[in-house]
Design a protein around this motif. Sequence first.
Motif, PDB file in Angstrom:
ATOM      1  N   ILE A  51     -83.732 -22.733 -43.913  1.00 42.59           N
ATOM      2  CA  ILE A  51     -82.614 -22.592 -42.976  1.00 42.59           C
ATOM      3  C   ILE A  51     -81.904 -23.915 -42.756  1.00 42.59           C
ATOM      4  CG2 ILE A  51     -82.072 -22.188 -40.534  1.00 42.59           C
ATOM      5  CD1 ILE A  51     -84.117 -19.909 -40.589  1.00 42.59           C
ATOM      6  N   ARG A  52     -82.648 -24.999 -42.672  1.00 38.24           N
ATOM      7  CA  ARG A  52     -82.032 -26.296 -42.366  1.00 38.24           C
ATOM      8  C   ARG A  52     -81.141 -26.785 -43.502  1.00 38.24           C
ATOM      9  NH1 ARG A  52     -86.479 -25.036 -40.437  1.00 38.24           N
ATOM     10  NH2 ARG A  52     -87.073 -25.438 -38.268  1.00 38.24           N
ATOM     11  N   SER A  53     -81.599 -26.638 -44.725  1.00 33.15           N
ATOM     12  CA  SER A  53     -80.753 -27.052 -45.843  1.00 33.15           C
ATOM     13  C   SER A  53     -79.538 -26.147 -45.966  1.00 33.15           C
ATOM     14  CB  SER A  53     -81.550 -27.067 -47.151  1.00 33.15           C
ATOM     15  OG  SER A  53     -82.158 -25.814 -47.396  1.00 33.15           O
ATOM     16  N   ALA A  54     -79.698 -24.857 -45.656  1.00 34.04           N
ATOM     17  CA  ALA A  54     -78.546 -23.955 -45.661  1.00 34.04           C
ATOM     18  C   ALA A  54     -77.528 -24.377 -44.607  1.00 34.04           C
ATOM     19  CB  ALA A  54     -78.995 -22.518 -45.412  1.00 34.04           C
ATOM     20  N   LEU A  55     -78.002 -24.788 -43.444  1.00 30.78           N
ATOM     21  CA  LEU A  55     -77.094 -25.266 -42.402  1.00 30.78           C
ATOM     22  C   LEU A  55     -76.289 -26.471 -42.883  1.00 30.78           C
ATOM     23  CD1 LEU A  55     -79.302 -25.002 -39.176  1.00 30.78           C
ATOM     24  CD2 LEU A  55     -77.159 -23.783 -39.593  1.00 30.78           C
ATOM     25  N   ILE A  56     -76.933 -27.373 -43.612  1.00 34.64           N
ATOM     26  CA  ILE A  56     -76.230 -28.559 -44.107  1.00 34.64           C
ATOM     27  C   ILE A  56     -75.128 -28.169 -45.091  1.00 34.64           C
ATOM     28  CG2 ILE A  56     -76.475 -30.627 -45.541  1.00 34.64           C
ATOM     29  CD1 ILE A  56     -79.164 -31.106 -44.260  1.00 34.64           C
ATOM     30  N   LEU A  57     -75.465 -27.345 -46.066  1.00 36.39           N
ATOM     31  CA  LEU A  57     -74.495 -26.990 -47.093  1.00 36.39           C
ATOM     32  C   LEU A  57     -73.340 -26.177 -46.512  1.00 36.39           C
ATOM     33  CD1 LEU A  57     -76.807 -26.114 -50.115  1.00 36.39           C
ATOM     34  CD2 LEU A  57     -75.741 -28.305 -49.536  1.00 36.39           C
ATOM     35  N   LEU A  58     -73.644 -25.249 -45.618  1.00 36.80           N
ATOM     36  CA  LEU A  58     -72.585 -24.440 -45.020  1.00 36.80           C
ATOM     37  C   LEU A  58     -71.709 -25.265 -44.089  1.00 36.80           C
ATOM     38  CD1 LEU A  58     -74.538 -21.136 -44.264  1.00 36.80           C
ATOM     39  CD2 LEU A  58     -72.815 -21.518 -46.040  1.00 36.80           C
ATOM     40  N   THR A  59     -72.328 -26.212 -43.373  1.00 36.07           N
ATOM     41  CA  THR A  59     -71.536 -27.090 -42.505  1.00 36.07           C
ATOM     42  C   THR A  59     -70.610 -27.974 -43.336  1.00 36.07           C
ATOM     43  OG1 THR A  59     -73.297 -27.103 -40.842  1.00 36.07           O
ATOM     44  CG2 THR A  59     -71.641 -28.836 -40.694  1.00 36.07           C
ATOM     45  N   ALA A  60     -71.107 -28.439 -44.473  1.00 32.44           N
ATOM     46  CA  ALA A  60     -70.243 -29.235 -45.357  1.00 32.44           C
ATOM     47  C   ALA A  60     -69.048 -28.417 -45.811  1.00 32.44           C
ATOM     48  CB  ALA A  60     -71.045 -29.726 -46.564  1.00 32.44           C
ATOM     49  N   ARG A 178     -86.730 -28.814 -27.626  1.00 33.19           N
ATOM     50  CA  ARG A 178     -85.483 -29.422 -28.111  1.00 33.19           C
ATOM     51  C   ARG A 178     -85.804 -30.567 -29.077  1.00 33.19           C
ATOM     52  NH1 ARG A 178     -83.525 -30.006 -23.648  1.00 33.19           N
ATOM     53  NH2 ARG A 178     -82.123 -28.234 -23.603  1.00 33.19           N
ATOM     54  N   GLY A 179     -86.812 -31.366 -28.730  1.00 27.76           N
ATOM     55  CA  GLY A 179     -87.184 -32.483 -29.592  1.00 27.76           C
ATOM     56  C   GLY A 179     -87.822 -32.031 -30.884  1.00 27.76           C
ATOM     57  N   LYS A 180     -88.697 -31.030 -30.818  1.00 30.32           N
ATOM     58  CA  LYS A 180     -89.441 -30.605 -32.005  1.00 30.32           C
ATOM     59  C   LYS A 180     -88.593 -29.807 -32.983  1.00 30.32           C
ATOM     60  CE  LYS A 180     -93.510 -29.208 -32.473  1.00 30.32           C
ATOM     61  NZ  LYS A 180     -94.760 -28.441 -32.487  1.00 30.32           N
ATOM     62  N   THR A 181     -87.680 -29.006 -32.458  1.00 29.07           N
ATOM     63  CA  THR A 181     -86.952 -28.076 -33.318  1.00 29.07           C
ATOM     64  C   THR A 181     -85.439 -28.254 -33.236  1.00 29.07           C
ATOM     65  OG1 THR A 181     -88.729 -26.470 -32.990  1.00 29.07           O
ATOM     66  CG2 THR A 181     -86.691 -25.647 -33.937  1.00 29.07           C
ATOM     67  N   GLY A 182     -84.919 -28.345 -32.027  1.00 29.88           N
ATOM     68  CA  GLY A 182     -83.475 -28.415 -31.860  1.00 29.88           C
ATOM     69  C   GLY A 182     -82.859 -29.652 -32.483  1.00 29.88           C
ATOM     70  N   VAL A 183     -83.519 -30.784 -32.330  1.00 27.81           N
ATOM     71  CA  VAL A 183     -82.940 -32.044 -32.805  1.00 27.81           C
ATOM     72  C   VAL A 183     -82.796 -32.069 -34.324  1.00 27.81           C
ATOM     73  CG1 VAL A 183     -83.421 -34.502 -33.060  1.00 27.81           C
ATOM     74  CG2 VAL A 183     -83.578 -33.442 -30.813  1.00 27.81           C
ATOM     75  N   LEU A 184     -83.779 -31.555 -35.053  1.00 26.49           N
ATOM     76  CA  LEU A 184     -83.686 -31.599 -36.513  1.00 26.49           C
ATOM     77  C   LEU A 184     -82.598 -30.653 -37.028  1.00 26.49           C
ATOM     78  CD1 LEU A 184     -84.777 -32.957 -39.019  1.00 26.49           C
ATOM     79  CD2 LEU A 184     -86.463 -31.125 -39.230  1.00 26.49           C
ATOM     80  N   MET A 185     -82.435 -29.500 -36.384  1.00 23.80           N
ATOM     81  CA  MET A 185     -81.341 -28.622 -36.797  1.00 23.80           C
ATOM     82  C   MET A 185     -79.993 -29.226 -36.418  1.00 23.80           C
ATOM     83  SD  MET A 185     -82.419 -24.663 -36.583  1.00 23.80           S
ATOM     84  CE  MET A 185     -83.883 -24.056 -37.417  1.00 23.80           C
ATOM     85  N   GLY A 186     -79.934 -29.913 -35.285  1.00 26.54           N
ATOM     86  CA  GLY A 186     -78.709 -30.628 -34.936  1.00 26.54           C
ATOM     87  C   GLY A 186     -78.422 -31.749 -35.913  1.00 26.54           C
ATOM     88  N   CYS A 187     -79.465 -32.415 -36.361  1.00 28.54           N
ATOM     89  CA  CYS A 187     -79.329 -33.449 -37.394  1.00 28.54           C
ATOM     90  C   CYS A 187     -78.774 -32.835 -38.674  1.00 28.54           C
ATOM     91  CB  CYS A 187     -80.694 -34.088 -37.649  1.00 28.54           C
ATOM     92  SG  CYS A 187     -80.809 -35.106 -39.137  1.00 28.54           S
ATOM     93  N   ALA A 188     -79.266 -31.654 -39.044  1.00 33.76           N
ATOM     94  CA  ALA A 188     -78.817 -30.997 -40.274  1.00 33.76           C
ATOM     95  C   ALA A 188     -77.324 -30.712 -40.237  1.00 33.76           C
ATOM     96  CB  ALA A 188     -79.601 -29.699 -40.483  1.00 33.76           C
ATOM     97  N   THR A 189     -76.856 -30.117 -39.147  1.00 35.88           N
ATOM     98  CA  THR A 189     -75.436 -29.769 -39.073  1.00 35.88           C
ATOM     99  C   THR A 189     -74.562 -31.012 -38.928  1.00 35.88           C
ATOM    100  OG1 THR A 189     -75.832 -29.246 -36.730  1.00 35.88           O
ATOM    101  CG2 THR A 189     -75.717 -27.400 -38.268  1.00 35.88           C
ATOM    102  N   ALA A 190     -75.064 -32.026 -38.249  1.00 36.69           N
ATOM    103  CA  ALA A 190     -74.312 -33.284 -38.152  1.00 36.69           C
ATOM    104  C   ALA A 190     -74.186 -33.931 -39.528  1.00 36.69           C
ATOM    105  CB  ALA A 190     -74.990 -34.238 -37.173  1.00 36.69           C
ATOM    106  N   LEU A 191     -75.272 -33.946 -40.291  1.00 39.29           N
ATOM    107  CA  LEU A 191     -75.241 -34.553 -41.624  1.00 39.29           C
ATOM    108  C   LEU A 191     -74.329 -33.778 -42.571  1.00 39.29           C
ATOM    109  CD1 LEU A 191     -78.983 -35.531 -42.219  1.00 39.29           C
ATOM    110  CD2 LEU A 191     -77.057 -37.061 -41.795  1.00 39.29           C
ATOM    111  N   GLY A 192     -74.356 -32.456 -42.497  1.00 40.05           N
ATOM    112  CA  GLY A 192     -73.482 -31.673 -43.355  1.00 40.05           C
ATOM    113  C   GLY A 192     -72.023 -32.008 -43.132  1.00 40.05           C
ATOM    114  N   CYS A 193     -71.653 -32.151 -41.864  1.00 40.42           N
ATOM    115  CA  CYS A 193     -70.273 -32.505 -41.524  1.00 40.42           C
ATOM    116  C   CYS A 193     -69.961 -33.937 -41.942  1.00 40.42           C
ATOM    117  CB  CYS A 193     -70.058 -32.320 -40.023  1.00 40.42           C
ATOM    118  SG  CYS A 193     -68.402 -32.729 -39.449  1.00 40.42           S
ATOM    119  N   LEU A 194     -70.858 -34.849 -41.635  1.00 39.25           N
ATOM    120  CA  LEU A 194     -70.639 -36.269 -41.938  1.00 39.25           C
ATOM    121  C   LEU A 194     -70.481 -36.498 -43.438  1.00 39.25           C
ATOM    122  CD1 LEU A 194     -70.626 -39.253 -40.913  1.00 39.25           C
ATOM    123  CD2 LEU A 194     -73.107 -39.245 -41.333  1.00 39.25           C
ATOM    124  N   MET A 195     -71.367 -35.917 -44.248  1.00 41.20           N
ATOM    125  CA  MET A 195     -71.332 -36.145 -45.686  1.00 41.20           C
ATOM    126  C   MET A 195     -70.097 -35.526 -46.341  1.00 41.20           C
ATOM    127  SD  MET A 195     -73.998 -37.995 -45.940  1.00 41.20           S
ATOM    128  CE  MET A 195     -74.513 -38.175 -47.649  1.00 41.20           C
TER     129      MET A 195
END
Length: 335
Positions: A51-60, A178-195
Amino acid sequence: MLSDCRLLVEPALRAAVELLPASTRRIAGYHLGWWDREGNTGGAASSGKAIRSALILLTAQATRAAADALPAALPAAVAVELVHNSSLLHDDVIDNDATRRHRPTAWTVFGVGDAILTGNALQMLACDVLSKGDSQAVLPALRILGDAVQNLLDGQCADLDLERRSDIDLDACAAMARGKTGVLMGCATALGCLMAGGGAEQVEHFRQFGEHVGLAFQHTDDLLGIWGAPEVTGKPVYSDLRNRKKSLPVVYALTSDTPAGHELAALFQRGNPETHRDLVRAAALVAETGGRRWSQVQADAELTSALRQLKSAAPQKTAESELIALARLVVHRDH
């Protein structure tokens, strides 16, 4: 959608894991479901939902409808998958979980020390993969990933502290999730947009979208940890209750100040429930306090907040529809 994203990410993920020394490569490949304990592909199993890698690619794709959006985001997708699987290796040791994805966890096969070291190796490999990306965004991306890992580890520490404490707090439990799960998914979508070349404001909206999706994911995960069907989840029935895990619906129940909540607390204080009857009763008590319904409502509320942030990010329409579908899948999945 998830299958398409996995087809894009898995070859790069396999190439990255091949860079590991043989000692950790074998364990990583087993954990990722690519081969059995001997390294034979005949023992392959599920490699997870990705799911996390999918979030990155779709956000990009949602950031920039261009042919080079996906290649630019691919190193970030691999890096986040490596970090996520690192945390799973560590979590299985910490939680004493013997089963993941319908087969024995890595630590039960290779030993605690080797599983921990492999988790550490995957974290370092994630930084190496991301640092080699062909983008001016690499340095800020490394900072985002590093911050996410630190928050993830802080969330894991908070989780351990929560398990030891008798004075539990629902807000503290939500912050831990939020720290264990939310932050990494937020990182994924932020990275997809940033890249993909997104600006600071758009990156922040996508980050918040991912973080809310992550919290919804955790609520659903905690519900499945109690009521999920083992043939679907790959874990034993009532697995979280058997481990006396203070998940979100359980903490809601324990802090409800109801007769059912007090009975559940007494059951937890006796030690690990030893019989199936104890586990059935504990699950019924969580539901009786409203813990099951509360987590379902919270997951839906987080989904609503996530979709609000997604709209504010002004995404490309086709990718927006896929992100909405993925977010809804996260909340309404059965495994």
